[in-house]
Design a protein around this motif. Structure first.
Motif, short mmCIF file in Angstrom:
data_model
loop_
_atom_site.label_atom_id
_atom_site.label_comp_id
_atom_site.label_asym_id
_atom_site.label_seq_id
_atom_site.Cartn_x
_atom_site.Cartn_y
_atom_site.Cartn_z
N GLU A 1 -3.84 -3.06 -1.36
CA GLU A 1 -4.28 -1.64 -1.37
C GLU A 1 -3.28 -0.77 -2.14
OE1 GLU A 1 -7.09 -0.49 -0.02
OE2 GLU A 1 -7.64 -1.78 1.66
N GLN B 1 0.81 -1.22 0.00
CA GLN B 1 0.00 0.00 0.00
C GLN B 1 0.84 1.26 0.00
OE1 GLN B 1 -2.91 0.35 3.10
NE2 GLN B 1 -3.22 2.51 2.74
N ALA C 1 -8.38 -4.70 -1.54
CA ALA C 1 -8.80 -3.30 -1.47
C ALA C 1 -10.04 -3.14 -0.62
CB ALA C 1 -9.07 -2.77 -2.87
N HIS C 2 -10.20 -1.94 -0.07
CA HIS C 2 -11.45 -1.65 0.62
C HIS C 2 -12.37 -0.87 -0.31
CE1 HIS C 2 -9.33 2.12 1.07
NE2 HIS C 2 -10.49 2.68 1.30
N SER D 1 -4.60 3.02 -2.57
CA SER D 1 -5.36 3.69 -1.50
C SER D 1 -4.70 4.98 -1.02
CB SER D 1 -5.52 2.77 -0.30
OG SER D 1 -5.97 1.53 -0.73
#
Lengths: 355, 332
Positions: free
Chosen positions: A182, A101, A214-215, A185
């Motif tokens: 991520e 990330q 991923a969110h 992000s």
């Protein structure tokens, strides 16, 4: 369907918590990943989505071998990875790489770009130094950076450029699978779009598979053909992109999709939104039965309090829509034709603004 | 009605070893009671620095804040000393920050964080203040507020902490609430809860809300009016619904196109904006967006285009705004 490039079965990762003294036995365990299974097909992307603490990053790390899985199986191109020693793992590691990330923390600030990009080749004893340098130049071009960047250091780059370097490093060994945790992000919207396009282009060119953690559901929709939704260490729904986004079958998936705000003022002000009450429960004390039942708007639709007693298994749906789909829920299955995003009003247990 | 916030030509710059960094370059805005103004922009657009300036929180040195006018609830912020600012903050204008973990004091109980404000501004006794604090927690939907008063921040979830921050900000019923990325650190289902709460509180208390965010989806559901910032300037302003449906600045257009969506048609690639934002220590002479803009002409690189009216209620800082308007099909 062809043989999956990556097959994960019943993956479990348990962490000890609260030791009695430094050398004492752990008093308790927390199951961050509680039996996750999925297949990743060659040249495809699978999105693993969920909120913080659902176990998606731990799943990726256990697959990559950065964490030792407690149990379960991870097969990469048919070869079992769980239980291998570091040395035995090395040849497989070449085929599976990871992108993290935080592009600030995942590059060594004291290494030049050349050294970052040639390090994987050196470790795996590929080519002579001259070849490695040429390969590094090739990689820079692949990710849209220029040869002049080769001698620079991470702090001289913007966040988006650093993530490009992270991607180039992952590509260096021409892996079959890239695990992306991520990857966009931390980036601004306009830069995020550039990096997503780069990932799409690179897959079209080299055919590697992505496991994309991923969110952000919208990002996953753009990149991944298949999507698995996780809640408290387990997959609650897995389906093809079209099916999952147009007729989500698990109440948690529905709530998650309904909670995403979109830059469309008319839609935002008119649509029915499912606002879940409460917080994600602690994995230290998971609820009995279905982990989602204390927040589930549809819990009253299942008779006899079954959701609180019995954990639903992830079972294939008989009428899944386009591709195979599975769901872990006691609710009767509704065929996809009827459903659709926004068509689901809040269920009886939904609240508009609750603690 | 009298505006509760009036800002004219706000400039914030930082004197650094690398030269002068111009974070905010002539920002003007006003806010009516009960209104929500959304300010959107990416990192470095100046949106957060501007909000800090509104509370007198820009550190000097290295920061320098200048403005033709900077008024909160009718009071001139620029003429106030430290003491005067402290009187204003919390009482007339309050702020909630992105990260509730770092903006709450980890060593104080929830009660102490809340009662400090009340004792300072309203001179309440400990007992009275505790009662008010409990009421404030229940107002933001925290269950069992009496027990929660004795918790420390680390014992609360992220959503709960943000509720405590909101309760703290609203304790003295301020006229203006500045929310800087209030839901960015939260999960999407918790974000939905907190946004609903903010809307509900605003309806009940008539607070004016300045909502600063990078998330166009969040402003779409919350804001009445919208300012789009780029490199320290407002490049487009207007009613939120209009700006989002028919943008009149190429940057707003590009931003909206580059956002991935969960509904609607799906292209193979996203429509990204090429390039990256300019260095704030070396801003170009003309429009800051020119280098990334498909509509650039020679005139764009001469001087920064002013933010001028294009339609009733709509302003754009683009020399090609008229052409964009014609193309969008919106009637003048």
């Amino acid at each position: 369907m062809s043989e999956p490039i990556l097959a994960v079965r019943d993956l479990v990762k348990r962490f000890p918590v609260g030791r009695s003294g430094i050398f004492g036995a752990p008093r308790q365990f927390v199951e961050a990943v509680a039996g996750v299974s999925f297949d990743l097909q060659p040249s495809q992307s699978l999105g693993l989505v969920g909120e913080s603490g659902c176990g998606k990053s731990t799943t990726a790390r256990a697959i990559a071998g950065l964490l030792q899985p407690t149990s379960g199986s991870v097969r990469l191109g048919g070869a079992e990875l769980v239980g291998l020693s570091r040395r035995q793992m090395l040849p497989h590691r070449r085929r599976m790489q990871m992108v993290f990330q935080d592009p600030y923390a995942s590059l060594d600030p004291r290494q030049s770009v050349e050294s970052i990009l040639t390090e994987p080749l050196t470790i795996h004893r590929i080519g002579r130094p001259r070849d490695r340098r040429l390969r590094a130049l090739e990689l820079l071009e692949d990710v849209g950076l220029s040869p002049k960047h080769l001698s620079r250091y991470p702090h001289e780059f913007s966040g988006g450029q650093r993530q490009r370097i992270g991607i180039a490093r992952a590509l260096a060994l021409e892996p079959d699978v890239i695990l992306l945790d991520e990857p966009v992000s931390a980036l601004d919207v306009s830069i995020q779009a550039q990096v997503l396009n780069l990932l799409i282009d690179l897959q079209a060119r080299y055919g590697q598979s992505y496991l994309f953690i991923a969110h952000d559901l919208a990002v996953v929709r753009h990149l991944c053909q298949r999507v698995a939704v996780m809640y408290l260490g387990r997959v609650v729904e897995i389906a093809d992109r079209e099916t999952l986004f147009s007729s989500p079958q698990h109440p948690y998936t529905r709530a998650l999709l309904s909670a995403v705000p979109e830059p469309d003022p008319h839609l935002e002000r008119t649509r029915q939104r499912i606002v879940l009450g409460g917080d994600v429960p602690s994995p230290m004390h998971p609820p009995t039965g279905c982990a989602f039942h204390p927040r589930c708007p549809d819990v009253a639709r299942v008779p006899d309090g079954r959701c609180a007693r019995e954990r639903p298994l992830l079972l294939p749906l008989a009428d899944p829509g386009r591709g195979p789909a599975s769901r872990a829920c006691h609710l009767p299955h509704e065929p996809p034709a009827r459903g659709g995003l926004g068509a689901h009003g809040p269920g009886p247990g939904a609240v508009s603004s609750a603690p | 009605m009298a505006a509760v916030l009036e800002v004219e030509d706000l400039v914030v710059r930082f004197e650094t070893h690398q030269g002068t960094v111009r974070a905010v370059n002539g920002l003007s805005m006003s806010l009516q009671p009960g209104e929500t103004l959304g300010v959107v922009g990416e990192s470095g657009s100046g949106k957060s620095v501007a909000s800090l300036a509104l509370l007198g929180l820009v550190p000097n040195p290295p920061g320098v804040v200048e403005a033709k006018r900077l008024k909160v609830a009718g009071q001139d912020l620029l003429g106030l000393d430290r003491r005067g600012l402290q009187q204003l903050r919390g009482k007339e204008i309050a702020m909630i920050f992105q990260d509730p973990m770092t903006s709450l004091n980890p060593l104080l109980t929830v009660e102490r964080q809340l009662t400090e404000v009340l004792e300072r501004h309203e001179g309440l006794t400990r007992r009275e203040a505790r009662k008010r604090a409990a009421a404030a927690l229940s107002d933001v939907g925290i269950p069992a507020p009496e027990t929660r008063l004795d918790s420390y921040p680390h014992q609360l979830s992220g959503g709960m902490r943000q509720r405590v921050m909101i309760a703290m900000a609203l304790l003295c019923n301020p006229k203006v609430l500045v929310a800087d990325e209030p839901t960015t650190a939260l999960d999407v289902t918790i974000q939905a809860q907190v946004l609903e709460l903010l809307k509900d509180l605003q309806r009940r208390h008539g607070t004016a809300l300045l909502l600063i965010t990078h998330d166009l989806g969040v402003v779409a559901g919350m804001a009445d009016r919208l300012h789009v910032m780029y490199a320290g300037r407002v490049v487009e302003a207007g009613p939120a619904a209009d700006v989002l449906t028919s943008p009149l600045h190429p940057y707003t257009q590009g931003l909206l196109r580059s956002v991935p969506r969960i509904r609607g048609p799906l292209g193979a690639r996203l429509d990204a904006i090429d390039g990256s934002p300019p260095d704030l220590a070396a801003l170009p002479a003309g429009c800051s967006f020119a280098a990334r803009c498909g509509l650039r002409t020679d005139a764009c690189t001469k001087s920064p285009p002013p933010l001028v009216p294009v339609l009733a209620g709509r302003r754009s800082a683009c020399l090609e705004a008229e052409a964009l308007l014609l193309r969008s099909g919106v009637k003048a």
